[in-house]
Design a protein around this motif. Structure first.
Motif, mmCIF file in Angstrom:
data_model
loop_
_atom_site.group_PDB
_atom_site.id
_atom_site.type_symbol
_atom_site.label_atom_id
_atom_site.label_comp_id
_atom_site.label_asym_id
_atom_site.label_seq_id
_atom_site.Cartn_x
_atom_site.Cartn_y
_atom_site.Cartn_z
ATOM 1 N N PRO A 157 -14.807 6.522 -10.247
ATOM 2 C CA PRO A 157 -15.347 5.219 -9.830
ATOM 3 C C PRO A 157 -16.860 5.376 -9.651
ATOM 4 C CG PRO A 157 -13.508 5.892 -8.436
ATOM 5 C CD PRO A 157 -13.868 7.073 -9.283
ATOM 6 N N ALA A 158 -17.619 4.418 -10.141
ATOM 7 C CA ALA A 158 -19.079 4.489 -10.001
ATOM 8 C C ALA A 158 -19.440 4.473 -8.513
ATOM 9 C CB ALA A 158 -19.736 3.324 -10.713
ATOM 10 N N PRO A 159 -20.328 5.372 -8.094
ATOM 11 C CA PRO A 159 -20.755 5.372 -6.688
ATOM 12 C C PRO A 159 -21.360 4.025 -6.304
ATOM 13 C CG PRO A 159 -21.479 7.367 -7.800
ATOM 14 C CD PRO A 159 -20.944 6.448 -8.857
ATOM 15 N N ARG A 160 -21.098 3.588 -5.099
ATOM 16 C CA ARG A 160 -21.604 2.288 -4.640
ATOM 17 C C ARG A 160 -23.121 2.202 -4.674
ATOM 18 N NH1 ARG A 160 -17.833 -0.548 -0.303
ATOM 19 N NH2 ARG A 160 -15.850 0.151 -1.145
ATOM 20 N N ALA A 161 -23.772 3.328 -4.502
ATOM 21 C CA ALA A 161 -25.238 3.344 -4.501
ATOM 22 C C ALA A 161 -25.816 3.043 -5.881
ATOM 23 C CB ALA A 161 -25.740 4.703 -4.015
ATOM 24 N N LEU A 162 -24.977 3.137 -6.908
ATOM 25 C CA LEU A 162 -25.432 2.907 -8.286
ATOM 26 C C LEU A 162 -24.789 1.636 -8.819
ATOM 27 C CD1 LEU A 162 -24.896 6.529 -9.625
ATOM 28 C CD2 LEU A 162 -26.911 5.583 -8.490
ATOM 29 N N ALA A 163 -25.565 0.796 -9.432
ATOM 30 C CA ALA A 163 -25.019 -0.435 -10.011
ATOM 31 C C ALA A 163 -24.292 -0.089 -11.303
ATOM 32 C CB ALA A 163 -26.136 -1.427 -10.276
ATOM 33 N N ALA A 164 -23.050 -0.526 -11.410
ATOM 34 C CA ALA A 164 -22.292 -0.287 -12.634
ATOM 35 C C ALA A 164 -21.492 -1.533 -12.960
ATOM 36 C CB ALA A 164 -21.366 0.907 -12.464
ATOM 37 N N ASP A 165 -21.740 -2.093 -14.124
ATOM 38 C CA ASP A 165 -21.057 -3.316 -14.526
ATOM 39 C C ASP A 165 -19.547 -3.124 -14.641
ATOM 40 O OD1 ASP A 165 -23.533 -4.529 -14.687
ATOM 41 O OD2 ASP A 165 -23.747 -4.137 -16.820
ATOM 42 N N CYS A 166 -19.146 -1.949 -15.116
ATOM 43 C CA CYS A 166 -17.720 -1.745 -15.370
ATOM 44 C C CYS A 166 -16.997 -1.052 -14.225
ATOM 45 C CB CYS A 166 -17.517 -0.966 -16.665
ATOM 46 S SG CYS A 166 -18.039 0.744 -16.570
ATOM 47 N N GLY A 167 -17.718 -0.524 -13.253
ATOM 48 C CA GLY A 167 -17.093 0.105 -12.107
ATOM 49 C C GLY A 167 -16.697 1.555 -12.306
ATOM 50 N N LEU A 168 -16.889 2.092 -13.511
ATOM 51 C CA LEU A 168 -16.546 3.482 -13.800
ATOM 52 C C LEU A 168 -17.776 4.230 -14.294
ATOM 53 C CD1 LEU A 168 -13.168 2.967 -15.689
ATOM 54 C CD2 LEU A 168 -13.471 3.782 -13.348
ATOM 55 N N ALA A 169 -17.729 5.545 -14.150
ATOM 56 C CA ALA A 169 -18.821 6.400 -14.604
ATOM 57 C C ALA A 169 -18.228 7.729 -15.066
ATOM 58 C CB ALA A 169 -19.818 6.622 -13.473
ATOM 59 N N ILE A 170 -19.040 8.508 -15.739
ATOM 60 C CA ILE A 170 -18.630 9.856 -16.143
ATOM 61 C C ILE A 170 -19.475 10.852 -15.377
ATOM 62 C CG2 ILE A 170 -18.595 11.524 -18.039
ATOM 63 C CD1 ILE A 170 -17.793 9.244 -19.879
#
Length: 87
Positions: A35-48
């Motif tokens: 899950p994308a960290p809350r501190a980082l804006a992520a449109d899709c909610g996921l990150a690598i």
């Protein structure tokens, strides 16, 4: 969990992050879809997430496939520093 020094790649869409995950896992690179960290804006909610020891392989693979992330961050203590921004 994101460890100090880990990299977090943020993508524009869920489709791009899922394609990037598939591509990197096919190459047996040590990455994790998180899950994308809350501190980082992520449109899709996921990150690598990936570590320094595979950074060159991960980013080279993504570049070759035309799947570069929208933003790239490195965990530094309690915060994230954006990679590629002028300081």
């Amino acid at each position: 969990m994101i460890k100090d020094g880990d990299f977090v790649a943020i993508f524009n869409s869920i489709h791009r992050v899922m394609e990037a995950e598939r591509l990197l896992k096919d190459k047996q690179l040590k990455i994790l879809l998180i899950p994308a960290p809350r501190a980082l804006a992520a449109d899709c909610g996921l990150a690598i997430r990936y570590a320094e020891d595979v950074r060159g392989e991960v980013e080279g693979t993504l570049a070759a496939a035309g799947l570069l992330p929208r933003d790239l961050y490195r965990k530094n203590g309690d915060s994230f520093e954006k990679i590629g921004e002028e300081q």
